[in-house]
Scaffold this motif. Structure first.
Motif, PDB file in Angstrom:
ATOM      1  N   GLY A  18       0.788  -1.224   0.000  1.00  0.00           N
ATOM      2  CA  GLY A  18       0.000   0.000   0.000  1.00  0.00           C
ATOM      3  C   GLY A  18       0.820   1.273   0.000  1.00  0.00           C
ATOM      4  O   GLY A  18       0.270   2.363   0.122  1.00  0.00           O
ATOM      5  N   HIS A  19       2.135   1.140  -0.107  1.00  0.00           N
ATOM      6  CA  HIS A  19       3.033   2.290  -0.090  1.00  0.00           C
ATOM      7  C   HIS A  19       3.931   2.283  -1.317  1.00  0.00           C
ATOM      8  O   HIS A  19       4.122   1.263  -1.962  1.00  0.00           O
ATOM      9  N   ARG A  20       4.496   3.433  -1.594  1.00  0.00           N
ATOM     10  CA  ARG A  20       5.489   3.584  -2.650  1.00  0.00           C
ATOM     11  C   ARG A  20       6.625   4.416  -2.096  1.00  0.00           C
ATOM     12  O   ARG A  20       6.504   5.032  -1.037  1.00  0.00           O
ATOM     13  N   TRP A  21       7.740   4.430  -2.811  1.00  0.00           N
ATOM     14  CA  TRP A  21       8.839   5.297  -2.442  1.00  0.00           C
ATOM     15  C   TRP A  21       8.830   6.521  -3.334  1.00  0.00           C
ATOM     16  O   TRP A  21       8.497   6.456  -4.519  1.00  0.00           O
ATOM     17  N   VAL A  22       9.184   7.653  -2.761  1.00  0.00           N
ATOM     18  CA  VAL A  22       9.501   8.855  -3.525  1.00  0.00           C
ATOM     19  C   VAL A  22      10.943   9.186  -3.181  1.00  0.00           C
ATOM     20  O   VAL A  22      11.421   8.872  -2.082  1.00  0.00           O
ATOM     21  N   GLY A  23      11.654   9.774  -4.118  1.00  0.00           N
ATOM     22  CA  GLY A  23      13.064  10.063  -3.899  1.00  0.00           C
ATOM     23  C   GLY A  23      13.387  11.524  -4.112  1.00  0.00           C
ATOM     24  O   GLY A  23      12.775  12.185  -4.967  1.00  0.00           O
ATOM     25  N   VAL A  24      14.334  12.030  -3.342  1.00  0.00           N
ATOM     26  CA  VAL A  24      14.846  13.384  -3.529  1.00  0.00           C
ATOM     27  C   VAL A  24      16.358  13.302  -3.657  1.00  0.00           C
ATOM     28  O   VAL A  24      17.016  12.517  -2.973  1.00  0.00           O
ATOM     29  N   ASN A  25      16.900  14.088  -4.556  1.00  0.00           N
ATOM     30  CA  ASN A  25      18.340  14.178  -4.745  1.00  0.00           C
ATOM     31  C   ASN A  25      18.823  15.443  -4.047  1.00  0.00           C
ATOM     32  O   ASN A  25      18.357  16.539  -4.364  1.00  0.00           O
ATOM     33  N   LEU A  26      19.707  15.270  -3.073  1.00  0.00           N
ATOM     34  CA  LEU A  26      20.224  16.387  -2.295  1.00  0.00           C
ATOM     35  C   LEU A  26      21.729  16.512  -2.463  1.00  0.00           C
ATOM     36  O   LEU A  26      22.430  15.509  -2.627  1.00  0.00           O
ATOM     37  N   ARG A  27      22.204  17.745  -2.412  1.00  0.00           N
ATOM     38  CA  ARG A  27      23.639  18.013  -2.354  1.00  0.00           C
ATOM     39  C   ARG A  27      23.876  18.818  -1.083  1.00  0.00           C
ATOM     40  O   ARG A  27      23.231  19.854  -0.859  1.00  0.00           O
ATOM     41  N   LEU A  28      24.770  18.328  -0.250  1.00  0.00           N
ATOM     42  CA  LEU A  28      25.122  18.974   1.006  1.00  0.00           C
ATOM     43  C   LEU A  28      26.555  19.458   0.905  1.00  0.00           C
ATOM     44  O   LEU A  28      27.441  18.707   0.490  1.00  0.00           O
ATOM     45  N   VAL A  29      26.804  20.707   1.277  1.00  0.00           N
ATOM     46  CA  VAL A  29      28.153  21.268   1.269  1.00  0.00           C
ATOM     47  C   VAL A  29      28.408  21.895   2.636  1.00  0.00           C
ATOM     48  O   VAL A  29      27.612  22.709   3.107  1.00  0.00           O
ATOM     49  N   ASN A  30      29.514  21.519   3.252  1.00  0.00           N
ATOM     50  CA  ASN A  30      29.896  22.120   4.524  1.00  0.00           C
ATOM     51  C   ASN A  30      30.625  23.416   4.221  1.00  0.00           C
ATOM     52  O   ASN A  30      31.781  23.412   3.809  1.00  0.00           O
ATOM     53  N   VAL A  31      29.949  24.546   4.409  1.00  0.00           N
ATOM     54  CA  VAL A  31      30.538  25.860   4.163  1.00  0.00           C
ATOM     55  C   VAL A  31      30.904  26.566   5.466  1.00  0.00           C
ATOM     56  O   VAL A  31      31.197  27.754   5.465  1.00  0.00           O
ATOM     57  N   GLY A  32      30.890  25.809   6.567  1.00  0.00           N
ATOM     58  CA  GLY A  32      31.213  26.380   7.865  1.00  0.00           C
ATOM     59  C   GLY A  32      32.666  26.191   8.230  1.00  0.00           C
ATOM     60  O   GLY A  32      33.505  25.888   7.386  1.00  0.00           O
ATOM     61  N   GLY A  33      32.944  26.330   9.508  1.00  0.00           N
ATOM     62  CA  GLY A  33      34.299  26.225  10.000  1.00  0.00           C
ATOM     63  C   GLY A  33      34.524  25.018  10.883  1.00  0.00           C
ATOM     64  O   GLY A  33      35.535  24.938  11.566  1.00  0.00           O
ATOM     65  N   ALA A  34      33.578  24.068  10.898  1.00  0.00           N
ATOM     66  CA  ALA A  34      33.704  22.876  11.732  1.00  0.00           C
ATOM     67  C   ALA A  34      33.092  21.681  10.991  1.00  0.00           C
ATOM     68  O   ALA A  34      32.287  21.856  10.082  1.00  0.00           O
ATOM     69  N   ALA A  35      33.496  20.484  11.388  1.00  0.00           N
ATOM     70  CA  ALA A  35      32.906  19.273  10.799  1.00  0.00           C
ATOM     71  C   ALA A  35      31.404  19.262  11.056  1.00  0.00           C
ATOM     72  O   ALA A  35      30.926  19.803  12.051  1.00  0.00           O
ATOM     73  N   TYR A  36      30.663  18.641  10.145  1.00  0.00           N
ATOM     74  CA  TYR A  36      29.202  18.661  10.227  1.00  0.00           C
ATOM     75  C   TYR A  36      28.651  17.274   9.945  1.00  0.00           C
ATOM     76  O   TYR A  36      29.024  16.642   8.972  1.00  0.00           O
ATOM     77  N   GLU A  37      27.733  16.814  10.765  1.00  0.00           N
ATOM     78  CA  GLU A  37      27.076  15.527  10.553  1.00  0.00           C
ATOM     79  C   GLU A  37      25.880  15.737   9.633  1.00  0.00           C
ATOM     80  O   GLU A  37      25.043  16.588   9.883  1.00  0.00           O
ATOM     81  N   ALA A  38      25.810  14.982   8.539  1.00  0.00           N
ATOM     82  CA  ALA A  38      24.718  15.124   7.565  1.00  0.00           C
ATOM     83  C   ALA A  38      23.378  14.813   8.229  1.00  0.00           C
ATOM     84  O   ALA A  38      23.275  13.886   9.023  1.00  0.00           O
ATOM     85  N   PRO A  39      22.322  15.571   7.917  1.00  0.00           N
ATOM     86  CA  PRO A  39      21.035  15.461   8.625  1.00  0.00           C
ATOM     87  C   PRO A  39      20.106  14.379   8.049  1.00  0.00           C
ATOM     88  O   PRO A  39      18.952  14.630   7.749  1.00  0.00           O
ATOM     89  N   LEU A  40      20.594  13.164   7.888  1.00  0.00           N
ATOM     90  CA  LEU A  40      19.762  12.128   7.279  1.00  0.00           C
ATOM     91  C   LEU A  40      18.536  11.767   8.103  1.00  0.00           C
ATOM     92  O   LEU A  40      17.510  11.409   7.559  1.00  0.00           O
ATOM     93  N   THR A  41      18.623  11.844   9.408  1.00  0.00           N
ATOM     94  CA  THR A  41      17.501  11.438  10.248  1.00  0.00           C
ATOM     95  C   THR A  41      16.498  12.559  10.477  1.00  0.00           C
ATOM     96  O   THR A  41      15.498  12.351  11.142  1.00  0.00           O
ATOM     97  N   LYS A  42      16.757  13.738   9.937  1.00  0.00           N
ATOM     98  CA  LYS A  42      15.871  14.871  10.168  1.00  0.00           C
ATOM     99  C   LYS A  42      15.292  15.405   8.869  1.00  0.00           C
ATOM    100  O   LYS A  42      15.200  16.596   8.643  1.00  0.00           O
TER     101      LYS A  42
END
Length: 169
Positions: free
Chosen positions: A79-103
């Protein structure tokens, strides 16, 4: 002589306070106001993280509905289907960044949120990596979301730190 300098000094100070100097900077917000006007496919949003120096640039580069799972990926529930989004993430800050996959969620026309499928690999491209992004690094890939048939995916919603961003689909 001193009495002649006082009016000239006051006149020069008044001139420095002119209101035609330019626009005032935008008021600081917690990110909620920016989320009120969603962007669209092809648009980019900059968001700060919850720690000093975290700054991420997120671009929604594509959207597919339905998204076809790869042979190795699990299948959507009945009863469900998948939809997909293509994202590009760039860290433009001054510290390491954890990608927001769970949010990240797909929001349907009824306002229901559908979270990303952690094992969702689609045939349109590589999955978005959940690795930590070092300063200057980028990551591009696809996220899959499980949405019931009969529901229309209308918005991608991401929360990064305390900021929210939305893209119309």
């Amino acid at each position: 002589m001193a009495t002649a300098l006082v009016p000239a000094l006051l006149l020069s100070l008044t001139a420095c306070q002119s209101s035609t100097a330019g626009p005032e900077p935008a008021p600081r917000t917690n990110g909620k106001a920016a989320a009120a006007v969603p962007a669209g496919v092809g648009d980019t949003a900059d968001v700060g993280g919850s720690r000093f120096g975290e700054h991420l640039r997120i671009s929604l580069r594509g959207f597919v509905d339905p998204a076809v799972p790869t042979k190795a990926a699990r299948r959507p529930a009945a009863g469900h289907r998948w939809v997909g989004v293509n994202l590009r993430l760039v860290n433009v800050g001054g510290a390491a960044y954890e990608a927001p996959l769970t949010k990240a969620w797909i929001v349907d026309e009824h306002g229901r949120k559908h979270p990303a499928v952690t094992s969702g690999e689609v045939t349109t491209g590589f999955p978005l990596s959940g690795k930590s992004l070092q300063v200057g690094d980028d990551s591009e890939g696809w996220l899959a979301f499980e949405v019931p048939y009969g529901s229309r995916a209308v918005r991608l919603h991401c929360t990064v730190g305390s900021q929210e961003r939305n893209w119309q689909l």
